[in-house]
Scaffold this active site. Sequence first.
Site, PDB file in Angstrom:
ATOM      1  N   ASP A 333       0.867  -1.181   0.000  1.00  0.00           N
ATOM      2  CA  ASP A 333       0.000   0.000   0.000  1.00  0.00           C
ATOM      3  C   ASP A 333       0.902   1.229   0.000  1.00  0.00           C
ATOM      4  O   ASP A 333       2.122   1.103  -0.103  1.00  0.00           O
ATOM      5  CB  ASP A 333      -0.899  -0.010   1.251  1.00  0.00           C
ATOM      6  CG  ASP A 333      -0.112   0.209   2.543  1.00  0.00           C
ATOM      7  OD1 ASP A 333       1.136   0.246   2.509  1.00  0.00           O
ATOM      8  OD2 ASP A 333      -0.753   0.335   3.601  1.00  0.00           O
ATOM      9  N   ASP A 335       1.496   4.777   2.381  1.00  0.00           N
ATOM     10  CA  ASP A 335       1.121   5.406   3.653  1.00  0.00           C
ATOM     11  C   ASP A 335       1.542   6.875   3.660  1.00  0.00           C
ATOM     12  O   ASP A 335       2.692   7.189   3.340  1.00  0.00           O
ATOM     13  CB  ASP A 335       1.834   4.690   4.813  1.00  0.00           C
ATOM     14  CG  ASP A 335       1.622   3.190   4.780  1.00  0.00           C
ATOM     15  OD1 ASP A 335       0.572   2.729   5.232  1.00  0.00           O
ATOM     16  OD2 ASP A 335       2.524   2.466   4.259  1.00  0.00           O
ATOM     17  N   ASP A 423      -3.204   4.455   2.876  1.00  0.00           N
ATOM     18  CA  ASP A 423      -3.509   4.796   4.276  1.00  0.00           C
ATOM     19  C   ASP A 423      -3.143   6.251   4.526  1.00  0.00           C
ATOM     20  O   ASP A 423      -2.044   6.681   4.169  1.00  0.00           O
ATOM     21  CB  ASP A 423      -2.682   3.934   5.249  1.00  0.00           C
ATOM     22  CG  ASP A 423      -3.147   2.483   5.286  1.00  0.00           C
ATOM     23  OD1 ASP A 423      -4.291   2.211   4.866  1.00  0.00           O
ATOM     24  OD2 ASP A 423      -2.361   1.629   5.741  1.00  0.00           O
TER      25      ASP A 423
HETATM   26  N1  CTP Z   1       0.832   1.418  11.519  1.00  0.00           N
HETATM   27  C1  CTP Z   1       0.388   1.958  12.684  1.00  0.00           C
HETATM   28  N2  CTP Z   1      -0.957   2.036  12.937  1.00  0.00           N
HETATM   29  C2  CTP Z   1      -1.840   1.570  12.023  1.00  0.00           C
HETATM   30  C3  CTP Z   1      -1.388   1.034  10.809  1.00  0.00           C
HETATM   31  C4  CTP Z   1      -0.029   0.960  10.598  1.00  0.00           C
HETATM   32  O1  CTP Z   1       1.191   2.382  13.502  1.00  0.00           O
HETATM   33  N3  CTP Z   1      -3.134   1.669  12.273  1.00  0.00           N
HETATM   34  C5  CTP Z   1       2.269   1.359  11.275  1.00  0.00           C
HETATM   35  C6  CTP Z   1       2.791  -0.059  11.212  1.00  0.00           C
HETATM   36  O2  CTP Z   1       3.191  -0.510  12.476  1.00  0.00           O
HETATM   37  C7  CTP Z   1       3.963   0.086  10.284  1.00  0.00           C
HETATM   38  C8  CTP Z   1       3.624   1.291   9.428  1.00  0.00           C
HETATM   39  O3  CTP Z   1       2.510   1.915  10.028  1.00  0.00           O
HETATM   40  O4  CTP Z   1       5.129   0.358  11.022  1.00  0.00           O
HETATM   41  C9  CTP Z   1       3.330   0.940   7.999  1.00  0.00           C
HETATM   42  O5  CTP Z   1       2.413  -0.134   7.947  1.00  0.00           O
HETATM   43  P1  CTP Z   1       2.184  -1.020   6.649  1.00  0.00           P
HETATM   44  O6  CTP Z   1       1.704  -0.176   5.534  1.00  0.00           O
HETATM   45  O7  CTP Z   1       1.321  -2.149   7.057  1.00  0.00           O
HETATM   46  O8  CTP Z   1       3.619  -1.641   6.372  1.00  0.00           O
HETATM   47  P2  CTP Z   1       4.846  -1.136   5.510  1.00  0.00           P
HETATM   48  O9  CTP Z   1       6.016  -1.197   6.395  1.00  0.00           O
HETATM   49  O10 CTP Z   1       4.537   0.168   4.857  1.00  0.00           O
HETATM   50  O11 CTP Z   1       4.986  -2.285   4.447  1.00  0.00           O
HETATM   51  P3  CTP Z   1       4.362  -2.336   2.964  1.00  0.00           P
HETATM   52  O12 CTP Z   1       5.436  -1.803   2.094  1.00  0.00           O
HETATM   53  O13 CTP Z   1       4.063  -3.760   2.726  1.00  0.00           O
HETATM   54  O14 CTP Z   1       3.138  -1.488   2.959  1.00  0.00           O
HETATM   55 MN    MN Z   2       2.757   0.449   3.769  1.00  0.00          MN
HETATM   56 MN    MN Z   3      -0.287   0.811   5.559  1.00  0.00          MN
END
Ligand code: CTP
Ligand code: MN
Ligand code: MN
Length: 499
Positions: A333, A335, A423
């Site tokens: 995703d 963020d 996100d």
């Molecule tokens: N996070 C958080 N609270 C949430 C959702 C996510 O603190 N409600 C934090 C997670 O702990 C993570 C970061 O946001 O450290 C990013 O989450 P995620 O998108 O799931 O993982 P990525 O590390 O970005 O991996 P990817 O590249 O697969 O998206």
């Molecule tokens: Mn992510």
């Molecule tokens: Mn995320």
Amino acid sequence: MFHAAVGPCVRKRSKPASVSVPRHAVKFKEVRLYLVERKMGSSRRSFLSQLARSKGFIVDDILSDDITHVVSEDSRASSLWAWLKGCGLKNLSKMQVLHISWFTESMRVGMPAPVENRHVIQDTPPALQEGLAPTPMALISQYACKRRTSTDNKNKILTDAFEVLAENYKFSDNKSSCLVFSRAASVLKSLPWTVQSIEATQGLPCLREHTKAVMEEILQFGHSFEVERTLSSERYQTLKLFTSVFGVGPKTAEKWYHRGLRSFRDILAEPSIQLNRMQQSGFLYYGDISRVVTKAEAQALGNIIDEAVRLITSDAVTALTGGFRRGKEYGHDVDFIVTTHEVGKEEFVLRHIIDCFKKQGIVLYCDYQASTFHMSKLPCQSFEAMDYYAKCFLILRLEASQVDGGLTCDEGDNRGWRAVRVDLVSPPMDRYAFALLGWTGSTQFDRDLRRFARFERKMTLDNHTLYDTTKGEFLTARSEEDIFAHLGLEYIEPWQRNA
Ligand code: CTP
Ligand code: MN
Ligand code: MN
């Protein structure tokens, strides 16, 4: 090589204007610090200089014979010493040449820490110079927040195997075994060398009997029987498939598996299953959102958000976070943090962005969660709780025309757009540093930061605050650097947090 960029060399003390005049009261007259800019960078150097001055240390911007302690972030002794020797100092033999760890410890205790062997950067004889010897095992910490982990994983075969087993334990709700394998994978990811024998891992932290047995199988036979067995088990394959759907966690997946369901078709044909809105979208856009998101696509989404923000305020701050901030090429995703300089307006801006997306017709799914943040709820007692900020989990429609280089589509797909998971989180500006640190991850890095804070510093860290239990006070931070400094940790750059 060191060159002029590291800052001016020796100059006579007769030019007081070029020597910083401490504005804070000097507490330690016998200590005069010089921070080497190389590797540290100028902004971090000035931040650390200010920090030390505020604690009563003398820090000179210029290296002279009056310096007692030279502090360097770069521990490669030969180039540092070659540069020092070229500076024409008379007093060099009397100076302490120290690693930044001495400095961070000193900041933490608020006075010059006793110099120990491990702090000293020694002038190495040529035969032992940099690059030849791997980092001594004793220096590799059990905490991911004290290790530097880039995206360049030299032990992917081993870490992939560990992650399969960790995931399988997660499916069985066996948290402690899951953690054992996640931690072992994380340690191996930080190594700048490839493990080729079990002997080479002697002294590494977080490697238990079980992880070593798996490693031994792979080193000896090229694969692990336990991992193969897991990968080919019907249960693992089914749970892996089900949890790959947006909105389906291990609990739901297990429930469906237990009822004898094995495929998407089984689930969609089962009349007693009521999918929630999130899961419906998960199935509807499965093809797109189970494909990786590229950096160019993440960049395009950043532009779309900036555009929407520009329409209402010039006060907003947007920042890419998550895996892409850690330098990853691909993500599941994208963020973003969205906030405003003026505290209290951030939630309004987030809602505006979503409205703007809706008007553009690009919202395929939207789960908006209003802020429940209030300082009186803090510090959080639960270890891995979600944060309280306003946030939004989205699936957006991204047009190929908006992406530099277009979309990477499957053959025969000429829709000209794809669905992407996005996100957005909206902390108030005074919480920004904590939210950025938390949302940048990685999950393992964050987990160990919190564990380190709690067990080594008696502090509570989460996405909102850092609380010092001993002093009974919240510590303020304007940047991630401030948080690391409060914890007495060396700063770890985002791209070194891929633990
Ligand atoms: N996070 C958080 N609270 C949430 C959702 C996510 O603190 N409600 C934090 C997670 O702990 C993570 C970061 O946001 O450290 C990013 O989450 P995620 O998108 O799931 O993982 P990525 O590390 O970005 O991996 P990817 O590249 O697969 O998206
Ligand atoms: Mn992510
Ligand atoms: Mn995320």
